[in-house]
Design an enzyme around this catalytic site. Structure first.
Site, short mmCIF file in Angstrom:
data_model
loop_
_atom_site.label_atom_id
_atom_site.label_comp_id
_atom_site.label_asym_id
_atom_site.label_seq_id
_atom_site.Cartn_x
_atom_site.Cartn_y
_atom_site.Cartn_z
N ASN A 69 1.77 7.18 -1.04
CA ASN A 69 1.05 8.38 -1.49
C ASN A 69 0.31 9.10 -0.36
O ASN A 69 -0.03 10.27 -0.49
CB ASN A 69 0.05 8.02 -2.59
N HIS A 70 0.05 8.40 0.77
CA HIS A 70 -0.68 9.06 1.88
C HIS A 70 0.27 9.66 2.92
O HIS A 70 -0.20 10.08 3.98
CB HIS A 70 -1.63 8.07 2.54
FE FE2 Z 1 -1.08 3.87 -0.65
#
Ligand code: FE2
Length: 267
Positions: A69-70
């Site tokens: 997600n980053h």
């Molecule tokens: Fe993560």
């Protein structure tokens, strides 16, 4: 037999230093055919930069980089993501998002396919269903090899358990990442998939998932937004899993990697 070394999230500078200083020791210890490292937190604790991937490429021999997600936290990376064919983005991002969804690695007559998926439970993302994406992607990858490794980057242990059982027997290994806390549930599932809920991280062990506790504690107490900063001193740890696959692409063995280093400062 195929041997794979998977290393959990590198957290900022301590994560990078641990890998630069000790990766060769890991290669000697495990003699892996392939290496996979999650790098979504490698730049300042959140995101990836071109400079850092270039440095990793120059200094250590990693076959595939997974993310999560980053992956987009450092703005510039969007521009470079297609430039790095070893870097995967989660396959359940929409089709028009740049980046590779899988990587086929071939070495010494051995082949593996690696893919990355992002969970949706408690993640604050609205992506394609990882279960459906996994099924269609695996169909495609199976034309190349039976040896398929998935990094499932997700928060909820239940979602990770569910995907693992949904794909048991269809893939060789499902390795959870994202929580940075290594779980002690590594096992070979009933139909032959090697599994762990979370591989852990590379960073400072006595921390809040790799970050300095000062702001993390303030955030929980005050409920106000606080910037998480990478913790850079203290006992460090390299965590991950070592996996062996048999000739049919089934998990033969999965073993936790957890090695401590008494390195106090990373600056
Ligand atoms: Fe993560």
């Amino acid at each position: 037999m195929i041997k794979i070394l998977f290393i959990g999230d590198l957290i900022g500078r301590p994560g990078r230093k641990l890998i630069f200083n000790h990766f060769n020791e890991l290669l000697e210890r495990y003699s892996p055919d392939f290496t996979i490292v999650n790098i979504e937190n490698v730049a300042g604790g959140m995101g990836i930069t071109k400079k850092i991937v270039d440095e990793l490429e120059k200094k250590v021999n990693i076959d595939v980089y997974t993310t999560g997600n980053h992956v987009w936290d450092k703005k510039e990376f969007e521009k470079y993501v297609n430039h790095f064919e070893k870097v995967l983005i989660p396959a359940n991002y929409p089709d028009n998002v740049p980046g590779n969804r899988f990587k086929i690695c071939k070495k010494n007559n051995k082949t593996i396919a690696v893919a990355n998926l992002l969970g949706r439970a408690l993640m604050g993302v609205n992506l394609e269903c990882p279960f459906k994406t996994a099924k269609s992607l695996i169909e495609k990858l199976k034309k190349e090899t039976e040896n398929i490794i998935i990094d499932f980057h997700a928060e909820a242990t239940s979602e990770k358990n569910a995907l693992a059982l949904y794909l048991d027997g269809y893939v060789s290994a499902i390795i959870g990442t994202h929580t940075h806390i290594q779980t002690a549930d590594e096992r070979i599932l009933d139909k032959g998939t090697a599994y762990i809920t979370d591989a852990g991280m590379c960073g400072i062990y006595n921390s809040v998932i790799g970050y300095d506790e000062k702001n993390a504690i303030k955030k929980f107490i005050t409920q106000m937004p606080k910037k998480y900063e990478v913790k850079t001193s203290g006992r460090a740890v390299i965590q991950g899993v070592f996996i062996e696959l048999d000739d049919r692409g089934k998990g033969n063995k999965i073993e936790r990697v957890k090695i401590f280093y008494w390195q106090f400062f990373f600056y």
